[in-house]
Enzyme design. Structure first.
Site, PDB file in Angstrom:
ATOM      1  N   LYS A  13      10.832 -98.626  35.314  1.00 36.88           N
ATOM      2  CA  LYS A  13      10.717 -99.754  36.260  1.00 36.88           C
ATOM      3  C   LYS A  13      11.112 -99.293  37.663  1.00 36.88           C
ATOM      4  O   LYS A  13      11.747 -98.243  37.816  1.00 36.88           O
ATOM      5  CB  LYS A  13      11.610-100.909  35.787  1.00 36.88           C
ATOM      6  CG  LYS A  13      13.094-100.569  35.666  1.00 36.88           C
ATOM      7  CD  LYS A  13      13.850-101.643  34.893  1.00 36.88           C
ATOM      8  CE  LYS A  13      15.321-101.298  34.780  1.00 36.88           C
ATOM      9  NZ  LYS A  13      16.038-102.234  33.880  1.00 36.88           N
TER      10      LYS A  13
ATOM     11  N   ARG B  72      20.914-113.626  30.289  1.00 34.28           N
ATOM     12  CA  ARG B  72      19.951-113.199  31.292  1.00 34.28           C
ATOM     13  C   ARG B  72      18.530-113.375  30.780  1.00 34.28           C
ATOM     14  O   ARG B  72      17.772-114.169  31.308  1.00 34.28           O
ATOM     15  CB  ARG B  72      20.227-111.739  31.686  1.00 34.28           C
ATOM     16  CG  ARG B  72      19.375-111.261  32.847  1.00 34.28           C
ATOM     17  CD  ARG B  72      19.707-109.844  33.299  1.00 34.28           C
ATOM     18  NE  ARG B  72      19.312-108.818  32.334  1.00 34.28           N
ATOM     19  CZ  ARG B  72      19.187-107.522  32.640  1.00 34.28           C
ATOM     20  NH1 ARG B  72      19.468-107.103  33.866  1.00 34.28           N
ATOM     21  NH2 ARG B  72      18.842-106.644  31.726  1.00 34.28           N
TER      22      ARG B  72
ATOM     23  N   TYR C 160      28.219 -96.856  66.606  1.00 34.59           N
ATOM     24  CA  TYR C 160      28.265 -98.310  66.850  1.00 34.59           C
ATOM     25  C   TYR C 160      29.646 -98.883  66.564  1.00 34.59           C
ATOM     26  O   TYR C 160      30.275 -98.547  65.560  1.00 34.59           O
ATOM     27  CB  TYR C 160      27.267 -99.029  65.937  1.00 34.59           C
ATOM     28  CG  TYR C 160      25.837 -98.978  66.395  1.00 34.59           C
ATOM     29  CD1 TYR C 160      25.465 -99.515  67.623  1.00 34.59           C
ATOM     30  CD2 TYR C 160      24.860 -98.413  65.586  1.00 34.59           C
ATOM     31  CE1 TYR C 160      24.137 -99.477  68.037  1.00 34.59           C
ATOM     32  CE2 TYR C 160      23.538 -98.378  65.985  1.00 34.59           C
ATOM     33  CZ  TYR C 160      23.178 -98.915  67.215  1.00 34.59           C
ATOM     34  OH  TYR C 160      21.877 -98.880  67.607  1.00 34.59           O
TER      35      TYR C 160
ATOM     36  N   MET D  48      20.703 -97.206  61.637  1.00 38.50           N
ATOM     37  CA  MET D  48      19.444 -97.433  60.912  1.00 38.50           C
ATOM     38  C   MET D  48      18.745 -96.121  60.577  1.00 38.50           C
ATOM     39  O   MET D  48      18.246 -95.932  59.467  1.00 38.50           O
ATOM     40  CB  MET D  48      18.501 -98.313  61.745  1.00 38.50           C
ATOM     41  CG  MET D  48      17.226 -98.674  61.003  1.00 38.50           C
ATOM     42  SD  MET D  48      16.017 -99.532  62.016  1.00 38.50           S
ATOM     43  CE  MET D  48      16.827-101.080  62.327  1.00 38.50           C
TER      44      MET D  48
HETATM   45  C1  LIG Z   1      16.814-101.425  33.075  1.00 41.18           C
HETATM   46  C2  LIG Z   1      16.840-101.660  31.618  1.00 41.18           C
HETATM   47  C3  LIG Z   1      17.039-100.591  30.743  1.00 41.18           C
HETATM   48  C4  LIG Z   1      17.429 -99.210  31.222  1.00 41.18           C
HETATM   49  O1  LIG Z   1      18.778 -99.256  31.590  1.00 41.18           O
HETATM   50  P1  LIG Z   1      19.596 -97.924  32.037  1.00 41.18           P
HETATM   51  O2  LIG Z   1      20.985 -98.410  32.134  1.00 41.18           O
HETATM   52  O3  LIG Z   1      19.015 -97.532  33.338  1.00 41.18           O
HETATM   53  O4  LIG Z   1      19.390 -96.916  30.983  1.00 41.18           O
HETATM   54  C5  LIG Z   1      16.903-100.819  29.387  1.00 41.18           C
HETATM   55  N1  LIG Z   1      16.635-102.057  28.912  1.00 41.18           N
HETATM   56  C6  LIG Z   1      16.478-103.116  29.732  1.00 41.18           C
HETATM   57  C7  LIG Z   1      16.198-104.433  29.146  1.00 41.18           C
HETATM   58  C8  LIG Z   1      16.594-102.954  31.108  1.00 41.18           C
HETATM   59  O5  LIG Z   1      16.463-104.011  31.911  1.00 41.18           O
END
Ligand SMILES: *Cc1c(COP(=O)(O)O)cnc(C)c1O
Length: 383
Positions: A53, A152, A274, A322
């Site tokens: 992802k 979640r 800054y 930045m």
């Molecule tokens: C992002 C995610 C993972 C991977 O998690 P890591 O901690 O990066 O290994 C696995 N399962 C779900 C449902 C996730 O949202």
């Protein structure tokens, strides 16, 4: 990875794009493959999937996915449907791509058209996937997610019991597995881990026997009880330490070398950057580098941490701007650093997790924020 003083292997002279770049991001695909193999070995007979992802945590799914597929990975996860559609082009046919968010209403047909497997997180997602299955006269594959204590994603106990009591939607689809996600896996002693596992076992026992998946990177290190039939690591593949506080078993994947734009010698008491949040303690040599918060280097990293050059730490002085950061390069011998040189912001002396700690965040956020302005060098897998 190249050593800290030689960002380029001598055989590969920088090209024009690299010479223009304010920073060079090196991504070691061979290290990602080695990390996948290490996790797969740890998992034994359970399958090691890969989570890609957010463009493979910022490292480039188009490059990372083929490397993982070549290493033997057959199961991929993305968060969004569009990420799954894009990933299809970069993996061999037959590789399974799962979509963690499932389908937003009205996108089910597109998901099926690209041969993607949605994670069904709610009764609504199940109903829509079942309706498409009925319309197609084919039980379409999906994973079912249950919430075991994170509040979640996934079916609650009540949702699950209602779906089972009704039976029609579950019968219409092809459930390929059941999954859940741990909230506290990076704290091995946390009681939530055992509690979530027990709840996972109790809830999945309500369903017909299905392959199960509970663990991401850190969960793999909680032991075989947490492995089930598949684990879903992301961060550990990319070099983040899955067991914080202990030696990182993963190979480093990312290195970031930033270009020195300008050097200046200043007297003691010179206000820097800054807001004048820093002043030089004595006569100092300052180096301004071409990375800033627009490149994903957090502003929270102001006045903390360091870049490295020839084994010497160059502390960050003043606020992160930045497009630039000011370093105190006084510790280097006269003439050692020159304008145009590269200093290392992420590398052997300061890994992703250390940068995260310096910037009040975690390695995950450093990775997924890595800048679009960096010149990217992919280090190919070694055969
Ligand atoms: C992002 C995610 C993972 C991977 O998690 P890591 O901690 O990066 O290994 C696995 N399962 C779900 C449902 C996730 O949202």
């Amino acid at each position: 990875m190249p050593d800290s003083t030689a960002p380029y292997p001598s055989s590969a002279l920088p090209d024009a794009a690299e010479m223009r770049a304010g920073a060079v991001l090196s991504i070691d695909l061979g290290a990602i493959q080695a990390n996948w193999r290490l996790l797969q070995a740890r998992l034994g007979s359970a399958a090691c999937a890969a989570v890609l992802k957010a463009d493979a945590y910022g490292l480039g799914a188009a490059q990372v996915a083929p490397a993982l597929a070549a290493a033997g990975c057959e199961n991929f996860f993305v968060a969004h449907l569009h990420e799954g559609i894009a990933l299809r082009a970069h993996v061999p046919a037959g590789v399974r791509i799962h979509v963690l968010h499932g389908c937003f209403a009205g996108t089910e047909a597109e998901c099926a058209a690209h041969d993607l497997i949605p994670v069904l997180n709610s009764p609504g997602q199940l109903a829509a996937w079942a309706a498409l299955s009925v319309a197609r006269g084919r039980r379409l594959p999906a994973l079912i997610q249950i919430d075991t204590g994170m509040a979640r994603f996934g079916f609650t106990e009540a949702d699950l019991k209602a779906a089972i009591a009704d039976g029609r939607a579950l019968a219409a689809i092809d459930p390929r597995g059941v999954m859940s996600h741990l909230a506290c896996a990076d704290e091995p002693g946390h009681p939530a881990n055992a509690a979530q596992r027990a709840r996972f076992d109790a809830l999945r026992a309500l369903l017909p026997p299905l392959p199960a998946s509970l663990s991401a990177s850190s969960g793999i290190f909680l032991g075989p009880d947490f492995h089930y039939q598949m684990a879903r690591p992301g961060a550990a593949l990319y070099g983040v330490n899955p067991s914080p506080g202990e030696m990182n078993p993963m190979r480093p994947v990312v290195r970031l070398d930033a270009r020195v734009i300008q050097l200046r010698d200043v007297p003691a008491g010179t206000p820097v950057g800054y807001g004048h949040t820093a002043r030089t303690a004595g006569p100092a040599r300052l180096a301004t580098i071409a990375v800033g918060y627009a490149d994903g280097y957090p502003r929270a990293g102001s006045n903390t941490g360091a870049a490295w050059f020839a084994g010497v730490p160059l502390p960050v002085l003043g606020r992160v701007s930045m497009d630039s950061i000011i370093l105190d390069a006084s510790a280097l011998p006269e003439g050692a650093l020159h304008e145009g040189a590269l200093v290392t912001l992420i590398g052997p002396q300061r890994d992703i997790d250390a940068v995260g700690a310096d910037c009040c965040t975690i390695g995950y956020e450093i990775l997924t924020s890595l800048g679009r302005r960096y010149h990217r060098r992919y280090i190919a897998a070694e055969a």
